[in-house]
Design a protein around this motif. Sequence first.
Motif, short mmCIF file in Angstrom:
data_model
loop_
_atom_site.label_atom_id
_atom_site.label_comp_id
_atom_site.label_asym_id
_atom_site.label_seq_id
_atom_site.Cartn_x
_atom_site.Cartn_y
_atom_site.Cartn_z
N GLU A 41 -5.39 28.26 3.04
CA GLU A 41 -5.21 28.08 3.76
C GLU A 41 -3.93 27.53 4.26
O GLU A 41 -4.30 26.39 3.34
N SER A 58 -1.33 31.25 -5.68
CA SER A 58 -3.29 30.31 -6.02
C SER A 58 -3.63 31.87 -6.55
O SER A 58 -3.55 32.81 -5.75
N TYR A 69 -2.97 37.01 -8.89
CA TYR A 69 -2.17 35.54 -7.56
C TYR A 69 -2.04 35.40 -6.37
O TYR A 69 -1.22 36.38 -6.08
N PRO A 86 -8.56 31.05 -2.88
CA PRO A 86 -8.60 31.33 -1.71
C PRO A 86 -8.56 30.26 -0.89
O PRO A 86 -8.14 28.48 -1.92
N ALA A 100 0.81 38.99 -7.65
CA ALA A 100 -0.88 38.80 -7.16
C ALA A 100 -1.38 40.59 -8.21
O ALA A 100 -2.65 39.93 -8.40
N HIS A 135 -2.73 34.96 -3.28
CA HIS A 135 -3.07 33.95 -1.80
C HIS A 135 -1.12 33.69 -2.00
O HIS A 135 -1.32 32.82 -3.47
N ARG A 169 5.98 38.64 -4.51
CA ARG A 169 4.95 38.01 -4.74
C ARG A 169 3.76 39.75 -5.05
O ARG A 169 2.61 39.23 -5.76
#
Length: 262
Positions: free
Chosen positions: A77, A72, A54, A75, A50, A56, A46
Amino acid sequence: MPFTLATWNINSVRLREDLVARFLREEGPDVLCLQECKSPVDKIPRDQFADLGYPHMVARGQKGYNGVAILSKLPLEEAGAEDHADLGHARHIAARLENGVVVHNFYVPAGGDIPDREANVKFGQKLDYLTAMRDAFHADRPARSILVGDLNIAPREDDVWDHRKLLKIVSHTPVEVEHLAQMQDAGAWVDITRQDIPTGNLYSWWSYRSPDWDAADKGRRLDHVWATGDIAGAAHSSRVLRHVRGWEKPSDHAPVLATFDL
């Protein structure tokens, strides 16, 4: 604000980390849903994603097989992860965006090679998984939701290279198509790809077994983007990035994208 969503069975996110990075750089979707990550969550690379914008991620993982992840720019959850049919597999993850839209990312079991649940346990598991999805959507009718993923079924005649030859081949058998339709109806899901591209042969998967997959073009549309009826009208610009299947050491699936004005 419009956002673009992509779904892609990557067939090992660690093995094809650089292909994911290339796709993110070249296409820049706001949300990327990956299936068949074949990695525990803590081993998903990741940091590189990131660094590409990206930061998230929500995911469910397993060592060596299955696994789903949502990367993503926006943002989000976590909004649930179901183990349908109690298989103990990492095949579903959901995320809620800030605009309230819930994205479901599924990797439906492939079902093995024999379309008979008595002779093939994997085929029975596939049908049971779809039935459990149907029952879940009946019990809790989704709204403002998007469902994507490798559903491992090509439902329409023009979703396969030869309808008659594939009627007894797993992924296009009538019993699978019926199970998929029942699940789709339970959630009142709209097939966004076919809403935008209503006619013509359209594929997202080509077998590794074909030495010249592009010329032979014996494909199937196994990868889908659906949405609930309340937001289906906001979708547009659906496309399958067939050329990605031709990248070096590719997945056997191509990414499928759609844009939503929400």
